[in-house]
Design a protein around this motif. Sequence first.
Motif, PDB file in Angstrom:
ATOM      1  N   SER A  56     -10.892  -8.900  -6.588  1.00 26.57           N
ATOM      2  CA  SER A  56     -11.431 -10.211  -6.922  1.00 26.57           C
ATOM      3  C   SER A  56     -12.418  -9.991  -8.064  1.00 26.57           C
ATOM      4  O   SER A  56     -13.384  -9.246  -7.912  1.00 26.57           O
ATOM      5  CB  SER A  56     -12.136 -10.809  -5.708  1.00 26.57           C
ATOM      6  OG  SER A  56     -12.833 -11.974  -6.083  1.00 26.57           O
ATOM      7  N   VAL A  57     -12.137 -10.612  -9.208  1.00 24.52           N
ATOM      8  CA  VAL A  57     -12.998 -10.452 -10.381  1.00 24.52           C
ATOM      9  C   VAL A  57     -13.689 -11.769 -10.678  1.00 24.52           C
ATOM     10  O   VAL A  57     -13.044 -12.810 -10.770  1.00 24.52           O
ATOM     11  CB  VAL A  57     -12.191  -9.995 -11.618  1.00 24.52           C
ATOM     12  CG1 VAL A  57     -13.081  -9.924 -12.841  1.00 24.52           C
ATOM     13  CG2 VAL A  57     -11.512  -8.664 -11.363  1.00 24.52           C
TER      14      VAL A  57
ATOM     15  N   ALA B 126      -6.446  -4.033 -10.363  1.00 25.41           N
ATOM     16  CA  ALA B 126      -5.867  -3.519  -9.119  1.00 25.41           C
ATOM     17  C   ALA B 126      -5.001  -2.290  -9.383  1.00 25.41           C
ATOM     18  O   ALA B 126      -5.038  -1.315  -8.614  1.00 25.41           O
ATOM     19  CB  ALA B 126      -5.058  -4.605  -8.422  1.00 25.41           C
ATOM     20  N   LYS B 127      -4.238  -2.300 -10.459  1.00 27.67           N
ATOM     21  CA  LYS B 127      -3.404  -1.137 -10.797  1.00 27.67           C
ATOM     22  C   LYS B 127      -4.270   0.076 -11.135  1.00 27.67           C
ATOM     23  O   LYS B 127      -3.958   1.198 -10.742  1.00 27.67           O
ATOM     24  CB  LYS B 127      -2.464  -1.457 -11.957  1.00 27.67           C
ATOM     25  CG  LYS B 127      -1.299  -2.303 -11.545  1.00 27.67           C
ATOM     26  CD  LYS B 127      -0.328  -2.484 -12.695  1.00 27.67           C
ATOM     27  CE  LYS B 127       0.880  -3.269 -12.241  1.00 27.67           C
ATOM     28  NZ  LYS B 127       1.921  -3.317 -13.268  1.00 27.67           N
ATOM     29  N   ILE B 128      -5.336  -0.149 -11.880  1.00 32.16           N
ATOM     30  CA  ILE B 128      -6.253   0.952 -12.208  1.00 32.16           C
ATOM     31  C   ILE B 128      -6.855   1.518 -10.925  1.00 32.16           C
ATOM     32  O   ILE B 128      -6.919   2.739 -10.742  1.00 32.16           O
ATOM     33  CB  ILE B 128      -7.359   0.467 -13.172  1.00 32.16           C
ATOM     34  CG1 ILE B 128      -6.770   0.126 -14.541  1.00 32.16           C
ATOM     35  CG2 ILE B 128      -8.466   1.524 -13.305  1.00 32.16           C
ATOM     36  CD1 ILE B 128      -7.726  -0.617 -15.460  1.00 32.16           C
TER      37      ILE B 128
ATOM     38  N   THR C 129     -17.699  -8.574 -12.774  1.00 36.23           N
ATOM     39  CA  THR C 129     -17.864  -7.875 -11.507  1.00 36.23           C
ATOM     40  C   THR C 129     -16.542  -7.874 -10.749  1.00 36.23           C
ATOM     41  O   THR C 129     -15.916  -8.921 -10.577  1.00 36.23           O
ATOM     42  CB  THR C 129     -18.944  -8.568 -10.651  1.00 36.23           C
ATOM     43  OG1 THR C 129     -20.171  -8.573 -11.400  1.00 36.23           O
ATOM     44  CG2 THR C 129     -19.162  -7.850  -9.343  1.00 36.23           C
ATOM     45  N   ALA C 130     -16.125  -6.683 -10.308  1.00 33.13           N
ATOM     46  CA  ALA C 130     -14.882  -6.538  -9.549  1.00 33.13           C
ATOM     47  C   ALA C 130     -15.195  -6.055  -8.138  1.00 33.13           C
ATOM     48  O   ALA C 130     -15.911  -5.074  -7.957  1.00 33.13           O
ATOM     49  CB  ALA C 130     -13.963  -5.541 -10.245  1.00 33.13           C
ATOM     50  N   ARG C 131     -14.674  -6.754  -7.166  1.00 31.22           N
ATOM     51  CA  ARG C 131     -14.771  -6.333  -5.763  1.00 31.22           C
ATOM     52  C   ARG C 131     -13.378  -5.904  -5.334  1.00 31.22           C
ATOM     53  O   ARG C 131     -12.420  -6.667  -5.480  1.00 31.22           O
ATOM     54  CB  ARG C 131     -15.286  -7.475  -4.894  1.00 31.22           C
ATOM     55  CG  ARG C 131     -16.695  -7.895  -5.270  1.00 31.22           C
ATOM     56  CD  ARG C 131     -17.300  -8.842  -4.261  1.00 31.22           C
ATOM     57  NE  ARG C 131     -18.579  -9.406  -4.583  1.00 31.22           N
ATOM     58  CZ  ARG C 131     -19.683  -8.774  -4.941  1.00 31.22           C
ATOM     59  NH1 ARG C 131     -19.671  -7.493  -5.070  1.00 31.22           N
ATOM     60  NH2 ARG C 131     -20.801  -9.405  -5.195  1.00 31.22           N
TER      61      ARG C 131
ATOM     62  N   ILE D  85      -9.605  -8.921 -18.766  1.00 34.64           N
ATOM     63  CA  ILE D  85      -8.743  -7.996 -18.043  1.00 34.64           C
ATOM     64  C   ILE D  85      -8.376  -8.678 -16.732  1.00 34.64           C
ATOM     65  O   ILE D  85      -9.248  -9.032 -15.942  1.00 34.64           O
ATOM     66  CB  ILE D  85      -9.461  -6.653 -17.794  1.00 34.64           C
ATOM     67  CG1 ILE D  85      -9.869  -6.037 -19.130  1.00 34.64           C
ATOM     68  CG2 ILE D  85      -8.573  -5.705 -17.009  1.00 34.64           C
ATOM     69  CD1 ILE D  85     -10.761  -4.825 -19.007  1.00 34.64           C
ATOM     70  N   THR D  86      -7.094  -8.860 -16.496  1.00 35.70           N
ATOM     71  CA  THR D  86      -6.660  -9.611 -15.320  1.00 35.70           C
ATOM     72  C   THR D  86      -6.883  -8.824 -14.034  1.00 35.70           C
ATOM     73  O   THR D  86      -6.976  -7.599 -14.035  1.00 35.70           O
ATOM     74  CB  THR D  86      -5.168  -9.980 -15.411  1.00 35.70           C
ATOM     75  OG1 THR D  86      -4.396  -8.787 -15.387  1.00 35.70           O
ATOM     76  CG2 THR D  86      -4.866 -10.783 -16.666  1.00 35.70           C
ATOM     77  N   ASP D  87      -6.940  -9.558 -12.935  1.00 33.73           N
ATOM     78  CA  ASP D  87      -7.101  -8.940 -11.617  1.00 33.73           C
ATOM     79  C   ASP D  87      -6.005  -7.916 -11.362  1.00 33.73           C
ATOM     80  O   ASP D  87      -6.245  -6.857 -10.804  1.00 33.73           O
ATOM     81  CB  ASP D  87      -7.060 -10.009 -10.518  1.00 33.73           C
ATOM     82  CG  ASP D  87      -8.228 -10.984 -10.576  1.00 33.73           C
ATOM     83  OD1 ASP D  87      -9.012 -10.922 -11.541  1.00 33.73           O
ATOM     84  OD2 ASP D  87      -8.353 -11.796  -9.656  1.00 33.73           O
ATOM     85  N   ARG D  88      -4.795  -8.255 -11.752  1.00 29.74           N
ATOM     86  CA  ARG D  88      -3.644  -7.369 -11.522  1.00 29.74           C
ATOM     87  C   ARG D  88      -3.826  -6.021 -12.217  1.00 29.74           C
ATOM     88  O   ARG D  88      -3.512  -4.972 -11.660  1.00 29.74           O
ATOM     89  CB  ARG D  88      -2.371  -8.056 -12.009  1.00 29.74           C
ATOM     90  CG  ARG D  88      -1.107  -7.297 -11.640  1.00 29.74           C
ATOM     91  CD  ARG D  88       0.097  -8.010 -12.162  1.00 29.74           C
ATOM     92  NE  ARG D  88       0.201  -7.625 -13.574  1.00 29.74           N
ATOM     93  CZ  ARG D  88       1.030  -8.163 -14.435  1.00 29.74           C
ATOM     94  NH1 ARG D  88       1.816  -9.128 -14.067  1.00 29.74           N
ATOM     95  NH2 ARG D  88       1.075  -7.748 -15.664  1.00 29.74           N
TER      96      ARG D  88
END
Length: 124
Positions: free
Chosen positions: A57-58, A26-28, A62-64, A20-23
């Motif tokens: 930042s993934v 971010a939208k979610i 882990t997503a920050r 799953i891309t960073d973009r």
Amino acid sequence: MARPVPVRLLPAGERGALRITDRVVAKIAAQAAGEALGDAPGGELVPKDVRPHATVSVRRQTARLRLALELGYPADLGAVCGTVRRHVTERVEMMTGMDVPEVAVEVERLHTAASPGEDERRVR
């Protein structure tokens, strides 16, 4: 009559991977922040065309996240930000399966109620 060829199932690691891309994350996150702000105190003061913005930042699973918000004032800004942080964490973890150990919230602008006959004022 030909015999069917047996199907050999590959282990999950050999079949492929889902990234799953960073973009997308971010939208979610931005959508979830908007959901949380919909009923937030002071939300009626924020123009309808103003939307939260998220960067992410993934690494591995882990997503920050970093959220940029505009809020209505006066309101309990700490409580509103805490509600947004919890909702975004919950939604991103649920929809992506990633861990979200950090959601930094930045309040970019505060919107106040305009007095009758005055244009909307912004507090900077």
